[in-house]
Design an enzyme around this catalytic site. Structure first.
Site, short mmCIF file in Angstrom:
data_model
loop_
_atom_site.label_atom_id
_atom_site.label_comp_id
_atom_site.label_asym_id
_atom_site.label_seq_id
_atom_site.Cartn_x
_atom_site.Cartn_y
_atom_site.Cartn_z
N ASP B 176 47.25 84.09 42.07
CA ASP B 176 46.57 82.81 41.94
C ASP B 176 46.22 82.49 40.50
O ASP B 176 46.28 83.35 39.62
CB ASP B 176 45.45 82.64 42.97
CG ASP B 176 44.15 83.27 42.55
OD1 ASP B 176 44.08 83.81 41.43
OD2 ASP B 176 43.21 83.21 43.36
N ILE B 177 45.88 81.24 40.26
CA ILE B 177 45.61 80.76 38.92
C ILE B 177 44.17 81.12 38.55
O ILE B 177 43.24 80.84 39.31
CB ILE B 177 45.83 79.23 38.85
CG1 ILE B 177 47.29 78.91 39.19
CG2 ILE B 177 45.43 78.69 37.49
CD1 ILE B 177 47.58 77.43 39.34
N ASN B 184 39.74 72.11 37.10
CA ASN B 184 39.39 70.88 37.82
C ASN B 184 38.09 70.28 37.31
O ASN B 184 37.98 69.07 37.11
CB ASN B 184 39.24 71.19 39.32
CG ASN B 184 40.58 71.15 40.03
OD1 ASN B 184 41.49 70.40 39.63
ND2 ASN B 184 40.72 71.95 41.07
N ASP B 193 46.23 69.06 39.44
CA ASP B 193 47.53 68.90 40.11
C ASP B 193 48.67 69.20 39.15
O ASP B 193 49.65 69.87 39.52
CB ASP B 193 47.68 67.47 40.65
CG ASP B 193 46.88 67.25 41.93
OD1 ASP B 193 46.30 68.24 42.44
OD2 ASP B 193 46.82 66.11 42.42
N GLU B 219 45.00 77.14 45.11
CA GLU B 219 45.69 77.59 43.90
C GLU B 219 46.32 78.95 44.11
O GLU B 219 46.66 79.65 43.17
CB GLU B 219 44.72 77.59 42.71
CG GLU B 219 43.71 78.73 42.67
CD GLU B 219 42.45 78.44 43.49
OE1 GLU B 219 42.50 77.59 44.41
OE2 GLU B 219 41.42 79.07 43.20
#
Lengths: 213, 302
Positions: B176-177, B184, B193, B219
């Site tokens: 995952d990020i 965000n 996005d 994510e």
């Protein structure tokens, strides 16, 4: 709508049909082995005359020992017409993949589930075609077939409770147990004759006997 | 007789074969699509022009039709085509061959004996194209273009099955990020996005053809690596981690640096189930997160 007259199918006619099936299925299994290298044993068939409303209970009772099943369903149309149901235990598709050859090429290209379904369909198509074809040949009829469908069900009782038949109709149900010799797979084949072809069946059975008398 | 002309005008391919598979009739539809005139193929074995058909499966089906008079159905799903023709519809971009649904059946003489067999060929390219599009809509994540969770849930059991049957190795990267919420919060969701799209594109381009990139949710992504053992999976993981780190995502005037954490798991023969594999990779990802992020952690079997 007027109700179809009750078909008359006597015990004698049932015996003749039983005999025709013995001969037909015997030839079917011999030809399958000799011509197509598919070795399948077909048990002595049984014949029952049932109302459509009793069908589900009858078939459900026969297959109650199966946990999960795959069903190949195929309609056949001639003067002899009806539905063939081939009922396999659910692991059969996987075991049968090699029966038509070229396992490697096929498995590389497709998902296992798709391949199993299509294999069941092709093997089922041949097995149904062999049995129905031989019966039709003995009774001097020609048959056209619709493409087979495969149903995979978690609960066998669900499979055959659908309204496959006009509830008013009567069916001749032919049942045989089959097993693939080399694959350790067995299952049931049901041929369910539509009401409409019973009158033809009776006269065809009598002409069959005349040829031997 | 005018009625036999139906063979020449009908929008279906019709081939008639002798029992030894010598071609006896080849209708105009077949001529047009194959480029072979009837005169050029009649009297020859079908396999002379189409050696690809000479397979056990095809010949068993022919024998079955000749012996039992049944019909054989060659579905587009399994066979795609019997005759390698060019596609003629506007969907040709999707397929390099016309997709066909074919039926084979018996031809009998007056005495009811089977003398020949026919093959009918229907062009189902358009149907196959729509079906493919539907499958794509159903299996792809619209934002990133990677596969979606539904795809993973249907594919993973298949891959586990392959492992059980053939003993083929299978690895899974769960990644995952890092600090995605911060992206965000700081740059807005549109920028979030962009980050998702861009990172998925970078990772996707680093994977091999048989690997699958899946958006697991939010994510979180995973990469399904068939035929891959742990050591190779770790190097794939390290490669995608490094590529994401080296890449910057343009968002308006800003360039955002992103990192990912990756957990690696290999399917365990003692417990070859999808849940077990996901749990392994998940646990590894958790360790990568808690031990500082932007790193790869592999979880050996218990």
């Amino acid at each position: 709508m007027s109700r179809q007259p009750e078909p008359i199918f006597t015990a004698n006619e049932r015996d003749i049909l039983q005999e025709v099936m013995n001969i037909g299925f015997g030839k079917a299994s011999a030809d399958l082995a000799e011509v197509i290298d598919i070795y399948v044993v077909l048990s002595v068939p049984e014949v029952a005359l049932l109302d459509a409303s009793e069908l589900a209970g009858y078939i459900g009772g026969e297959i109650r020992d199966f946990e999960r099943i795959s069903v190949v369903e195929q309609s056949f149309m001639g003067r002899f017409q009806g539905v063939a149901l081939l009922i396999f235990p659910s692991e059969a598709g996987r075991k049968l993949i090699s029966i038509l050859g070229q396992e490697d090429e096929q498995t590389a290209l497709h998902s296992v589930a798709l391949l199993e379904r299509e294999t069941l369909m092709e093997v089922g198509n041949i097995l149904i075609g062999a049995c129905v074809g031989k019966l039709a040949e003995l009774l001097d009829d020609q048959i056209a077939y619709s493409p087979p469908r495969v149903l995979v069900e978690d609960d066998p009782r669900e499979t055959v409770t659908r309204d496959m038949f006009n509830p008013d109709s009567t069916a001749i149900v032919m049942r045989t147990l089959f097993s693939f010799e080399n694959e350790n797979i067995s299952g049931y084949l049901f041929l369910i004759t539509r009401n409409e072809s019973i009158a033809w069946m009776v006269s065809a059975l009598h002409s069959f006997m005349e040829r031997y008398e | 007789m005018i009625s036999p002309r139906i063979f020449e005008v009908i929008n279906i391919g019709l081939v008639i074969l002798d029992p030894d598979l010598t071609v006896r009739h080849w209708n105009r539809w077949m001529e047009l699509h194959s480029g072979i005139p009837e005169a050029g193929i009649v009297g020859k074995s079908l396999f002379d022009h189409y050696p690809g058909l000479n397979t056990t499966r095809f010949t068993k089906n022919c024998k079955s039709v000749l012996t039992f008079g049944n019909f054989c159905f060659f579905s587009q799903k399994l066979h795609r085509w019997l005759f390698p023709f060019k596609p003629v519809t506007s969907f040709s971009g999707m397929f390099d061959r016309m997709q066909q649904s074919c039926t084979m059946g018996p031809l009998r003489d007056d005495g009811n004996a089977i003398r020949q067999l026919f093959i009918s060929v229907q062009d189902v390219t358009e149907v196959a194209a729509y079906e493919r599009r539907l499958v794509e809509l159903n299996t792809r994540d619209p934002l990133t273009g990677s596969f979606n969770r539904r795809f993973l849930d249907s594919r993973l059991p298949d891959e586990c099955e392959r492992h059980k049957r053939y003993g083929r190795p299978l690895s899974l990267l769960m990644w995952d990020i890092d600090h995605f919420k911060r992206v965000n919060d700081t740059h807005g969701h549109q920028c979030g996005d962009e980050v998702l799209k861009s990172v998925a594109a970078v990772v996707g381009s680093e994977l091999r053809l048989t690997d699958m990139l899946i958006r697991y949710g939010g994510e979180e992504f995973c990469c399904l690596l068939p035929e891959t053992r742990m050591d190779t999976a770790i190097s794939v993981a390290e490669r995608i981690r490094a590529c994401v780190e080296a890449h910057s995502v343009k968002c308006g005037d800003e360039a955002i640096r992103i990192t990912i954490s990756v957990g690696v798991g290999e399917l365990d023969s003692d417990s070859p189930y999808q849940e077990a594999l996901i749990a392994l990779a998940d646990k590894a990802l958790y360790e990568a997160k808690t031990s500082g992020r932007n790193r790869v952690v592999a979880q050996p079997h218990a």
